[in-house]
Design a protein around this motif. Structure first.
Motif, PDB file in Angstrom:
ATOM      1  N   GLN A  65      28.822  54.357  92.254  1.00 23.17           N
ATOM      2  CA  GLN A  65      29.958  55.069  92.162  1.00 23.17           C
ATOM      3  C   GLN A  65      29.669  56.516  91.361  1.00 23.17           C
ATOM      4  O   GLN A  65      29.099  56.348  90.228  1.00 23.17           O
ATOM      5  CB  GLN A  65      30.960  54.259  91.447  1.00 23.17           C
ATOM      6  N   GLY A  66      29.908  57.569  92.261  1.00 24.40           N
ATOM      7  CA  GLY A  66      29.811  58.771  91.691  1.00 24.40           C
ATOM      8  C   GLY A  66      28.240  59.107  91.982  1.00 24.40           C
ATOM      9  O   GLY A  66      27.588  58.595  92.967  1.00 24.40           O
ATOM     10  N   ARG A  97      32.269  60.676  94.376  1.00 23.03           N
ATOM     11  CA  ARG A  97      33.224  61.168  93.657  1.00 23.03           C
ATOM     12  C   ARG A  97      34.635  61.629  94.671  1.00 23.03           C
ATOM     13  O   ARG A  97      35.662  60.997  94.091  1.00 23.03           O
ATOM     14  CB  ARG A  97      32.869  62.368  92.839  1.00 23.03           C
ATOM     15  N   TRP A  98      34.371  62.327  95.609  1.00 20.19           N
ATOM     16  CA  TRP A  98      35.554  62.782  96.191  1.00 20.19           C
ATOM     17  C   TRP A  98      36.252  61.421  96.904  1.00 20.19           C
ATOM     18  O   TRP A  98      37.300  61.354  97.026  1.00 20.19           O
ATOM     19  CB  TRP A  98      35.226  63.552  97.298  1.00 20.19           C
ATOM     20  N   MET A  99      35.248  60.457  97.345  1.00 21.16           N
ATOM     21  CA  MET A  99      36.076  59.297  97.850  1.00 21.16           C
ATOM     22  C   MET A  99      36.733  58.622  96.913  1.00 21.16           C
ATOM     23  O   MET A  99      37.899  57.952  96.948  1.00 21.16           O
ATOM     24  CB  MET A  99      34.757  58.477  98.361  1.00 21.16           C
ATOM     25  N   LEU A 100      36.284  58.467  95.526  1.00 25.89           N
ATOM     26  CA  LEU A 100      36.891  57.956  94.434  1.00 25.89           C
ATOM     27  C   LEU A 100      38.255  58.577  94.132  1.00 25.89           C
ATOM     28  O   LEU A 100      39.224  57.749  93.732  1.00 25.89           O
ATOM     29  CB  LEU A 100      35.775  57.599  93.219  1.00 25.89           C
ATOM     30  N   GLU A 101      38.267  59.921  94.056  1.00 23.95           N
ATOM     31  CA  GLU A 101      39.412  60.543  93.645  1.00 23.95           C
ATOM     32  C   GLU A 101      40.699  60.220  94.624  1.00 23.95           C
ATOM     33  O   GLU A 101      41.466  59.979  94.254  1.00 23.95           O
ATOM     34  CB  GLU A 101      39.116  61.985  93.716  1.00 23.95           C
ATOM     35  N   PHE A 109      45.616  56.364  95.810  1.00 24.60           N
ATOM     36  CA  PHE A 109      46.282  55.208  96.752  1.00 24.60           C
ATOM     37  C   PHE A 109      46.116  53.729  95.846  1.00 24.60           C
ATOM     38  O   PHE A 109      47.028  52.927  96.103  1.00 24.60           O
ATOM     39  CB  PHE A 109      45.648  54.977  98.114  1.00 24.60           C
ATOM     40  N   LEU A 110      45.458  53.527  95.055  1.00 23.02           N
ATOM     41  CA  LEU A 110      45.265  52.495  94.385  1.00 23.02           C
ATOM     42  C   LEU A 110      46.185  52.449  92.837  1.00 23.02           C
ATOM     43  O   LEU A 110      45.875  51.738  92.208  1.00 23.02           O
ATOM     44  CB  LEU A 110      43.703  51.768  94.077  1.00 23.02           C
ATOM     45  N   GLU A 150      38.679  58.142  85.913  1.00 24.11           N
ATOM     46  CA  GLU A 150      37.833  57.931  84.557  1.00 24.11           C
ATOM     47  C   GLU A 150      37.390  56.277  84.227  1.00 24.11           C
ATOM     48  O   GLU A 150      36.222  56.275  83.665  1.00 24.11           O
ATOM     49  CB  GLU A 150      38.788  58.220  83.462  1.00 24.11           C
ATOM     50  N   LEU A 151      37.972  55.393  84.843  1.00 22.90           N
ATOM     51  CA  LEU A 151      37.658  53.982  84.616  1.00 22.90           C
ATOM     52  C   LEU A 151      36.074  53.799  85.191  1.00 22.90           C
ATOM     53  O   LEU A 151      35.665  52.793  84.617  1.00 22.90           O
ATOM     54  CB  LEU A 151      38.733  53.101  85.207  1.00 22.90           C
TER      55      LEU A 151
END
Length: 295
Positions: free
Chosen positions: A183-184, A246-250, A255-256, A261-262
């Motif tokens: 992730q990231g 990162r862009w996918m997580l942002e 939506f979630l 940060e978590l």
């Protein structure tokens, strides 16, 4: 019956595990919660009565940080920690026979984003940002009380791993469905502790009569995110997993209804005090922890 344990906010994943363990040892466990089945936070007299003469007051109360940090949630996150701690402290002060030990949860997130050095109790550097301000206010509220006959310990708890709930459920699902990559950039450190070790830390500190102050609650072998996700994939017998940039997580966080940060903050926290004082970790490595969780 060994004695009385009072747990505030004891209805979540960690609290339910602790309740079962304490009861198996022969303790009476009393829960303070917003859940109507237990003592409510509005019933100050009942809270005082519960705390009176207890072996341990354990405060785990606090709104989950797994949400978007808009003003309403920020206020609730702050107040659910600082106001409950203040109320408990006032009840302890009013007791004729105060609890022998008051352990208050805190968070390892209080330290700065760190990918260059480990954060210890003595040399850890406090960070910046909303989550850090929450942690600082939480600890300030706790240590503002001077209690001559009650030991006070704040636990800076890292990510808690265990069976049948908590963070392992979404991580295992990611791996199962082929999404268990890094992730990231995957370099952020991941400090964690097995839920059984966390319980045994509390038992250890109950018995160690000179223990006070701040303790980091993390396994002695933190790893980075890439290594952790690989271990989760191995646990689920998945050789590969798609990474989440990162862009996918942002985008996904919106939506979630959560915050990146978590996942992306580098938490490099080590339990110097516990190690130096001889605490025996049952699950010191991620492989040992996940092997227990798997079976």
């Amino acid at each position: 019956m060994k004695g009385k344990i009072v747990m505030a906010g004891g209805t979540g994943f960690t609290g339910e595990y602790f309740k079962k363990k304490f009861e198996e040892e022969g303790y009476q466990v009393i829960i303070i919660s917003r859940n109507p089945s237990y003592i409510n936070w509005d019933h100050t007299s009942k809270i005082k009565e519960a705390i009176e003469g207890s072996e341990l007051l354990l405060n785990l109360a606090g709104k989950s940080v797994n949400c978007r940090y808009h003003k309403k949630n920020r206020d609730e996150i702050f107040q659910s920690r600082t106001e409950t701690t203040k109320l408990l402290g006032e009840c302890v002060l009013s007791c004729q026979t105060p609890p022998k030990l008051w352990i208050n949860a805190s968070t390892a997130t209080i330290y700065r984003h760190s990918d260059d050095q480990a954060m210890t109790e003595e040399n850890g550097e406090i960070g910046e940002g909303f989550s850090v301000e929450v942690a600082k206010a939480w600890e300030k509220s706790f240590f503002s009380f001077s209690l001559p006959t009650t030991r006070q310990i704040a636990l800076r708890i890292s990510i808690v791993l265990g069976k049948n709930g908590g963070v392992m459920t979404p991580y295992r699902n990611l791996a199962k469905y082929g999404l268990g990559g890094k992730q990231g950039n995957g370099k952020q450190m991941f400090s964690w502790i097995h839920i059984e070790d966390l319980y045994q830390v509390i038992r250890f500190l109950m018995e160690k009569k000179d223990a006070t102050g701040i303790y980091n609650c993390a396994a002695p072998n933190p790893i980075n995110n890439k290594e952790f996700m690989k271990a989760v994939r191995n646990m689920e017998n998945r050789k590969r997993g798609l990474p989440a940039y990162r862009w996918m997580l942002e985008l996904g966080a919106i939506f979630l209804r959560t915050e990146t940060e978590l996942l992306l903050k580098s938490r490099w926290v080590v339990p110097d005090r516990l190690v130096n004082e001889g605490f025996p970790f049952t699950y010191p490595t991620i492989e040992q922890a996940l092997d227990e969780i798997k079976h």
